[in-house]
Design an enzyme around this catalytic site. Structure first.
Site, PDB file in Angstrom:
ATOM      1  N   ALA A   1       0.844  -1.194   0.000  1.00 22.81           N
ATOM      2  CA  ALA A   1       0.000   0.000   0.000  1.00 22.81           C
ATOM      3  C   ALA A   1       0.883   1.249   0.000  1.00 22.81           C
ATOM      4  O   ALA A   1       1.942   1.263   0.620  1.00 22.81           O
ATOM      5  CB  ALA A   1      -0.898  -0.002   1.232  1.00 22.81           C
ATOM      6  N   TYR A   2       0.406   2.266  -0.687  1.00 31.27           N
ATOM      7  CA  TYR A   2       1.129   3.532  -0.737  1.00 31.27           C
ATOM      8  C   TYR A   2       0.463   4.522   0.199  1.00 31.27           C
ATOM      9  O   TYR A   2      -0.742   4.745   0.133  1.00 31.27           O
ATOM     10  CB  TYR A   2       1.210   4.053  -2.178  1.00 31.27           C
ATOM     11  CG  TYR A   2       2.206   3.226  -2.938  1.00 31.27           C
ATOM     12  CD1 TYR A   2       3.528   3.626  -3.039  1.00 31.27           C
ATOM     13  CD2 TYR A   2       1.851   1.988  -3.466  1.00 31.27           C
ATOM     14  CE1 TYR A   2       4.471   2.830  -3.673  1.00 31.27           C
ATOM     15  CE2 TYR A   2       2.780   1.187  -4.090  1.00 31.27           C
ATOM     16  CZ  TYR A   2       4.089   1.615  -4.195  1.00 31.27           C
ATOM     17  OH  TYR A   2       5.021   0.820  -4.804  1.00 31.27           O
ATOM     18  N   ILE A   3       1.264   5.093   1.088  1.00 29.27           N
ATOM     19  CA  ILE A   3       0.790   6.045   2.084  1.00 29.27           C
ATOM     20  C   ILE A   3       0.883   7.461   1.509  1.00 29.27           C
ATOM     21  O   ILE A   3       0.069   8.311   1.808  1.00 29.27           O
ATOM     22  CB  ILE A   3       1.636   5.942   3.374  1.00 29.27           C
ATOM     23  CG1 ILE A   3       1.671   4.498   3.878  1.00 29.27           C
ATOM     24  CG2 ILE A   3       1.126   6.888   4.445  1.00 29.27           C
ATOM     25  CD1 ILE A   3       0.324   3.841   3.986  1.00 29.27           C
TER      26      ILE A   3
ATOM     27  N   VAL B   1      -3.439   5.211  -0.168  1.00 27.45           N
ATOM     28  CA  VAL B   1      -3.884   6.042  -1.274  1.00 27.45           C
ATOM     29  C   VAL B   1      -4.212   5.091  -2.428  1.00 27.45           C
ATOM     30  O   VAL B   1      -3.356   4.343  -2.875  1.00 27.45           O
ATOM     31  CB  VAL B   1      -2.757   7.016  -1.710  1.00 27.45           C
ATOM     32  CG1 VAL B   1      -3.180   7.818  -2.921  1.00 27.45           C
ATOM     33  CG2 VAL B   1      -2.351   7.908  -0.556  1.00 27.45           C
TER      34      VAL B   1
END
Length: 165
Positions: free
Chosen positions: A29-31, A82
């Site tokens: 997952a991209y923060i 995101v």
């Protein structure tokens, strides 16, 4: 400063499967994500987690910093991702002195298979295995950060049959 230099390719057939030395399931997952940087959390085999910061515009070589983090922190961060949380199984394949990482995507990108190889410098040309197809190094559509923040699944999955060659 850690530097990641890699080349990336589509995979055209299953020839790599007989050479697998290990595998891991990833939830990625991209923060945060920008034009020249990203912050990623990755959970591996539901057992351990890392936080990675990548900086740089070039997709072949970027600065990379990676840190182990508590699994519970990673699980909480995934909830704040995101865009799309990527699901994939990464297989390691040794070929001609290099370790290739073959990512078989599930979830939103099910059907996409990409191979990457880390190299010592941008001019290195590792021997390509027969199962490797078209090079996609530098094609931003295949960047995990872009795949997570922009849903390119229809474009990438629908174009696979001819694109891999």
């Amino acid at each position: 400063m850690a530097k990641e230099i890699e080349r990336k390719y589509l995979v055209k057939d299953d020839g790599w499967r007989s050479e697998v030395s290990s595998s891991s399931d990833f939830l990625q997952a991209y923060i945060a994500s920008g034009d020249d940087r990203s912050v990623r959390v990755r959970i591996m085999d539901h057992a351990r987690a890392t936080l990675t910061i990548k900086i740089g515009r070039k997709l072949i070589a970027r600065d990379e910093f990676e840190y182990d983090i508590p699994l519970s922190d990673a699980e909480e961060m995934v909830q704040s991702a995101v865009g799309i949380v990527l699901e994939k199984t990464r297989y390691e394949v040794k070929h001609e002195g290099y370790v290739w990482e073959v990512d078989v995507y599930g979830g939103t990108y099910k059907g996409l298979i990409v191979a990457e190889v880390e190299i010592e410098d941008e001019n290195a040309s590792p021997e390509l295995p027969g199962w490797v197809g078209r090079e996609i190094t530098g094609d931003r559509r295949y960047s995990n950060a872009v795949m997570a923040t922009e849903d390119l699944s229809r474009e990438l999955i629908n174009g696979l049959s001819s694109a891999a060659r």
